[in-house]
Design a protein around this motif. Sequence first.
Motif, PDB file in Angstrom:
ATOM      1  N   UNK A  75      31.029  27.273  12.189  1.00 15.92           N
ATOM      2  CA  UNK A  75      31.704  26.263  12.493  1.00 15.92           C
ATOM      3  C   UNK A  75      33.174  26.309  12.127  1.00 15.92           C
ATOM      4  N   UNK A  76      33.433  27.300  11.039  1.00 15.24           N
ATOM      5  CA  UNK A  76      34.804  27.239  10.914  1.00 15.24           C
ATOM      6  C   UNK A  76      35.421  28.452  11.441  1.00 15.24           C
ATOM      7  N   UNK A  77      34.737  29.259  12.038  1.00 12.52           N
ATOM      8  CA  UNK A  77      35.322  30.510  12.864  1.00 12.52           C
ATOM      9  C   UNK A  77      34.941  31.872  12.125  1.00 12.52           C
ATOM     10  N   UNK A  78      34.082  32.531  12.692  1.00  7.18           N
ATOM     11  CA  UNK A  78      33.666  33.760  12.377  1.00  7.18           C
ATOM     12  C   UNK A  78      34.858  34.761  12.817  1.00  7.18           C
ATOM     13  N   UNK A  79      34.601  36.201  12.393  1.00  7.11           N
ATOM     14  CA  UNK A  79      35.615  37.129  12.786  1.00  7.11           C
ATOM     15  C   UNK A  79      34.891  38.051  13.663  1.00  7.11           C
ATOM     16  N   UNK A 103      34.099  34.965   1.891  1.00  7.89           N
ATOM     17  CA  UNK A 103      33.316  36.087   1.440  1.00  7.89           C
ATOM     18  C   UNK A 103      34.052  36.724   0.361  1.00  7.89           C
ATOM     19  N   UNK A 104      33.598  38.004  -0.067  1.00  7.81           N
ATOM     20  CA  UNK A 104      34.275  38.673  -1.371  1.00  7.81           C
ATOM     21  C   UNK A 104      35.366  39.434  -0.775  1.00  7.81           C
ATOM     22  N   UNK A 105      35.024  39.978   0.489  1.00  7.49           N
ATOM     23  CA  UNK A 105      35.951  40.633   1.426  1.00  7.49           C
ATOM     24  C   UNK A 105      37.335  39.694   1.649  1.00  7.49           C
ATOM     25  N   UNK A 106      37.014  38.469   2.078  1.00  5.20           N
ATOM     26  CA  UNK A 106      38.020  37.728   2.259  1.00  5.20           C
ATOM     27  C   UNK A 106      38.836  37.540   1.125  1.00  5.20           C
ATOM     28  N   UNK A 107      38.399  37.263  -0.056  1.00  8.74           N
ATOM     29  CA  UNK A 107      39.268  37.046  -1.338  1.00  8.74           C
ATOM     30  C   UNK A 107      39.828  38.478  -1.854  1.00  8.74           C
ATOM     31  N   UNK A 108      39.219  39.444  -1.312  1.00 10.84           N
ATOM     32  CA  UNK A 108      39.986  40.942  -1.810  1.00 10.84           C
ATOM     33  C   UNK A 108      40.965  41.100  -0.912  1.00 10.84           C
ATOM     34  N   UNK A 109      41.054  40.762   0.477  1.00 11.63           N
ATOM     35  CA  UNK A 109      41.932  40.877   1.583  1.00 11.63           C
ATOM     36  C   UNK A 109      43.163  39.995   0.880  1.00 11.63           C
ATOM     37  N   UNK A 110      42.845  38.740   0.414  1.00 14.36           N
ATOM     38  CA  UNK A 110      44.032  38.144  -0.136  1.00 14.36           C
ATOM     39  C   UNK A 110      44.809  38.721  -1.122  1.00 14.36           C
ATOM     40  N   UNK A 111      44.120  39.385  -2.005  1.00 10.78           N
ATOM     41  CA  UNK A 111      44.329  39.738  -3.339  1.00 10.78           C
ATOM     42  C   UNK A 111      45.330  41.131  -2.921  1.00 10.78           C
ATOM     43  N   UNK A 112      44.617  41.903  -1.840  1.00 10.86           N
ATOM     44  CA  UNK A 112      45.464  43.170  -1.420  1.00 10.86           C
ATOM     45  C   UNK A 112      46.729  42.704  -1.067  1.00 10.86           C
ATOM     46  N   UNK A 113      46.900  41.408  -0.229  1.00 11.20           N
ATOM     47  CA  UNK A 113      48.323  40.874   0.294  1.00 11.20           C
ATOM     48  C   UNK A 113      49.243  40.725  -0.890  1.00 11.20           C
ATOM     49  N   UNK A 114      48.519  40.020  -1.929  1.00  9.23           N
ATOM     50  CA  UNK A 114      49.418  39.708  -2.833  1.00  9.23           C
ATOM     51  C   UNK A 114      49.637  40.621  -4.052  1.00  9.23           C
ATOM     52  N   UNK A 115      48.978  41.807  -4.150  1.00  9.85           N
ATOM     53  CA  UNK A 115      49.140  42.822  -5.035  1.00  9.85           C
ATOM     54  C   UNK A 115      49.638  44.214  -4.496  1.00  9.85           C
ATOM     55  N   UNK A 116      49.429  44.193  -3.122  1.00  9.27           N
ATOM     56  CA  UNK A 116      49.793  45.463  -2.475  1.00  9.27           C
ATOM     57  C   UNK A 116      48.953  46.444  -2.616  1.00  9.27           C
ATOM     58  N   UNK A 117      47.963  46.344  -3.297  1.00  7.49           N
ATOM     59  CA  UNK A 117      46.828  47.429  -3.570  1.00  7.49           C
ATOM     60  C   UNK A 117      45.629  47.288  -2.290  1.00  7.49           C
ATOM     61  N   UNK A 134      30.674  40.293   3.283  1.00  8.51           N
ATOM     62  CA  UNK A 134      31.850  40.217   4.401  1.00  8.51           C
ATOM     63  C   UNK A 134      32.016  38.979   5.246  1.00  8.51           C
ATOM     64  N   UNK A 135      31.223  37.991   4.756  1.00  7.15           N
ATOM     65  CA  UNK A 135      31.504  36.660   5.478  1.00  7.15           C
ATOM     66  C   UNK A 135      30.811  36.743   6.732  1.00  7.15           C
ATOM     67  N   UNK A 136      30.046  37.488   7.362  1.00  6.08           N
ATOM     68  CA  UNK A 136      29.446  37.425   8.673  1.00  6.08           C
ATOM     69  C   UNK A 136      28.163  37.050   8.450  1.00  6.08           C
TER      70      UNK A 136
END
Lengths: 689, 341
Positions: A253-257, A57-71, A150-152
Amino acid sequence: MRVSFAWLSEFIKTGLSVEKIAHMLTMSGLEVEALEAALNDVILEVNVTPNRADCLSVLGVVRELSVLTGEPVILPSSVIKSKEENEKDLLPEIKVEIRNAELCRRYSGRVIRNVKIGPSPEWMAKRLEDYGIRSINNIVDITNYVLVELGHPLHAFDLKTLKGGRIVVDTADNIYRKIKTLDGVERKLPENALVIADAEDPIALAGIMGGASTEVEESTTDIFLEAAWFEPVNIRKTAKALGLSSESSYRFERGADIEIIPFALDRASYLMQEYAGGVPHKAVDVFPGKKIPRAIEVNAQRVSKLLGTDIQKDEIIKILERLGFAPKWNDSLITVFPPSYRLDVEAEQDIVEEVARIYGYDKIPTILPVSRLSAREAPLRSNFIKDARQNIRRSGYNEAINFSFMNPQAFELLSLNDDDIRRSAVALINPLNQEESLLRTTLLPALIENQKHNLQRGLRNIRLAETARIFIKRNTGELPIEHLMLAGISMMNRTYSFWRNGTEDFYCAKGAVEALLDEFRIRDRSFGPCGEPFLHPGKSADVMVSGQRCGFVGVLSPTVREKAEIKGKEDITVFELNLDVIFAALPGIPVYRSIPRFPAVERDIALIVDESVNAAQVIRKIKEYPSELIENAVVFDLYKGEGIPAGKKSMAFNVRYRATGKTLTEEEVEQIHEGLIKDLLVHTGGSLR
Amino acid sequence: MGGEKAKNSSLREPFLNELSPVDSVAGLEELRVRYLGKKGLLTSELKSLGGLPPDERRAAGAVLNETKEFIEQALAQRKQELKDLELRRKLASESIDVTLPGSYVQPGRIHPLTQTLEEITDVFVSMGFSVEEGPEVELDYYNFEALNIPKEHPAREMQDTFYVSNDIVLRTHTSPVQIRVMQRKSPPLKFIAPGKVYRCDADISHTPMFHQIEGLMVGEDITFSHLKAVLESFLHRIFSPDVPVRFRPSYFPFTEPSAEVDIGCIFCKGTGCRTCKGSGWIEILGAGMVNPHVFEMVGYDPKKYSGFAFGMGIERIAMLKYSIDDIRLFYENDIRFLGQF
């Protein structure tokens, strides 16, 4: 997955270029395979590995970017106007009953009234289309929009078609047999398929596709919006059984939140209120499968030991905090509580990986391992195979590699008998096509095809050999027997070669086989009568090694050539040898025998014999003659024609005599030789020439 | 003395005059007889020595003998010259066209995939890895389950599988050899497993059968930095010592942490081209630290042992190495293709 850079930028302010972001994501495990220009936007083609459902999801990629950048992540709006008022007035109108809490751990939903079905706003339709989802109407589009955002996965039912004001979540059984899905296909429900039903009928394949009977249409005014959690394995099994896959099933099938459900429901409700004029009512939330966050322990020392880097505990903790893993620690033991969307994080090695990828693989040093030397295992077999390939190459054969598949028609091509072992082929359940539906039991059909391919392109002097496994079927449930074979095919056109070697093609092919056996010092070998139905009966031989049949060599029969539609006058010779038999017959280290000190005496014999007498028979007789002085015998001439009666042939042999302890005299040799000739004449029925 | 000298010259001179036109061994023999034969000119003079007084006889004899020696030597030398000449004439008459082709069996060539596979194998063997084999038709258990890919695992979708039965598949990777070897041998171990693998996929860039090499190293202190070093050193050997190598996180069910390994594009040197899709990098292999679940499946103690595994496709490496632009060429077996390697 296609992610819009503009969309992503609404949820995080990094100030970084799209190229920089693509690089950061790639180097932390979300590979950006391509950047594609779109109208006022750039689409990131992200390769999401199967373990990272949270990034679908867009949110998922954003969360990842947040981890990487701290934003920080800026969540989109989900505020429902006058929500309280609506909730005060209206109780949940739909009663939800979960009959299998393992397969559906949470089911939420709400009624939204007074929606006006129509097209979605342009920007929404464009974002969906950039992602790869067709725009349908505002309600359906909003559920898809939230899925991508949001991926859901969500689903909207037309409320008026929902019977009895009830939602039942249950596995298919005798009551629910079939369902007509949104795509108009009537489907028989597989065993254990999870379905959503109303008071009477199934109305959706849970998490995969909605039913046609409750589809949102232009006339729809009220809807029931579903946001639920379904168990991955069940969804996957059902989707597979039906051959039906959707954006929704792909995520479940991959696992939702499970924890994002209320937010996803509110977000979609908000959008329906804004863009479809809907009035969201009180939500229902049945959550029987609530679980306490998992605690995973990880030893900081083990992290640095496994990675081979001296990453400090403080740094590990910092990374885990940025990942939202809520680390707590006691000395070097760290306990983490991964967020609900990180279903892939279950054990210590998962934590190690998370630390490593955020720390950066490039920062881990490269150190060659120190290892104990051992010469214990010589690569005997791989060297043997290599030598065999090299040997056959020196006999003029190019190495071919074919697929291991075989056409069932090959049996007919080769006229194999019904009880031929090569008919015991392994069949594939899901072949690409009928021509490749079996596994090879012989390498010949493919080589014949190769020969044809080359001939059709006007090429000549084609020699090809292949080293590959064949597969012989055994009992059901057992793996087939695999044998390593070496087969060759040759068709030589001498018209345009300057030195026209007059050797028969059969002997050239046989020579290649003999050269191979010589390579491996295999002396116990013979060539005998051969019954292969696809070979010329008079120009073929079985190859025997250590008394075991190792294969055949011969000229391809005219019948096969005709069936294979191969033109040309020249003989096609083939051979196929079982390398496993040769490998088993490899002699050990040679034992030196002293070189003879005394000279040999040679004598020639020319015999006229029936054509049916073969050279090997004569040589065997010579060698069997009771004299220790006969050292060797070879055939050196064959003649038919003028001076030789019809039906007869002349063969000339050279016999070598030698004594181990002295020089033989002419008289001694003459005496034995006379006896030998008499013996040969008796046994071969021949005469001296 | 003067008179004797004159006498001597009178034989040498005519002999040399007669010698010069002789052009055959037979003519030479005639000349020899004429001078040195029983009735030869020199022989007669030697015979006539007897009529001279003893002191003159000695001097005259010495002169004659010297002349005789001179004639003999001249004849021998000329004979050798004539023989050489004759041999030269004979050889000249036997001349053949040396530009005609030689007679030999033209050796075939080894398939470029095999050559690539053997080259890669040799690099790892030189690092002390042994070579293992496993069946191409494999139990689902070895191909998937023991590698931490249970049935219904989404990772199965990464590999389109050919099925023989419910429990038997054509191996989709060489990784099951890892399991078979670990079941049979105890650590430490390091080996590679080259071979054919199958996936039901056929298009412009995929063939339903292709080749892989799997590698595994297990010991008590094997680390991710070892994995990096071994693969980097391998790639430097196969491509070039200065090719950039990068490791980035990825996912394989049987390794964790997992990595994809890229090399800097060997065609554009990183500036971006068609081969690397503009990224400057080419994905070359997958690798990772063995997942403890896999160790548990084969009865190794994951607390005691660690290890790394890697796998690579041979076709891709061969295509890069030989600049081959279509994977299907490998399986057409056109001799104009095969003959090039």
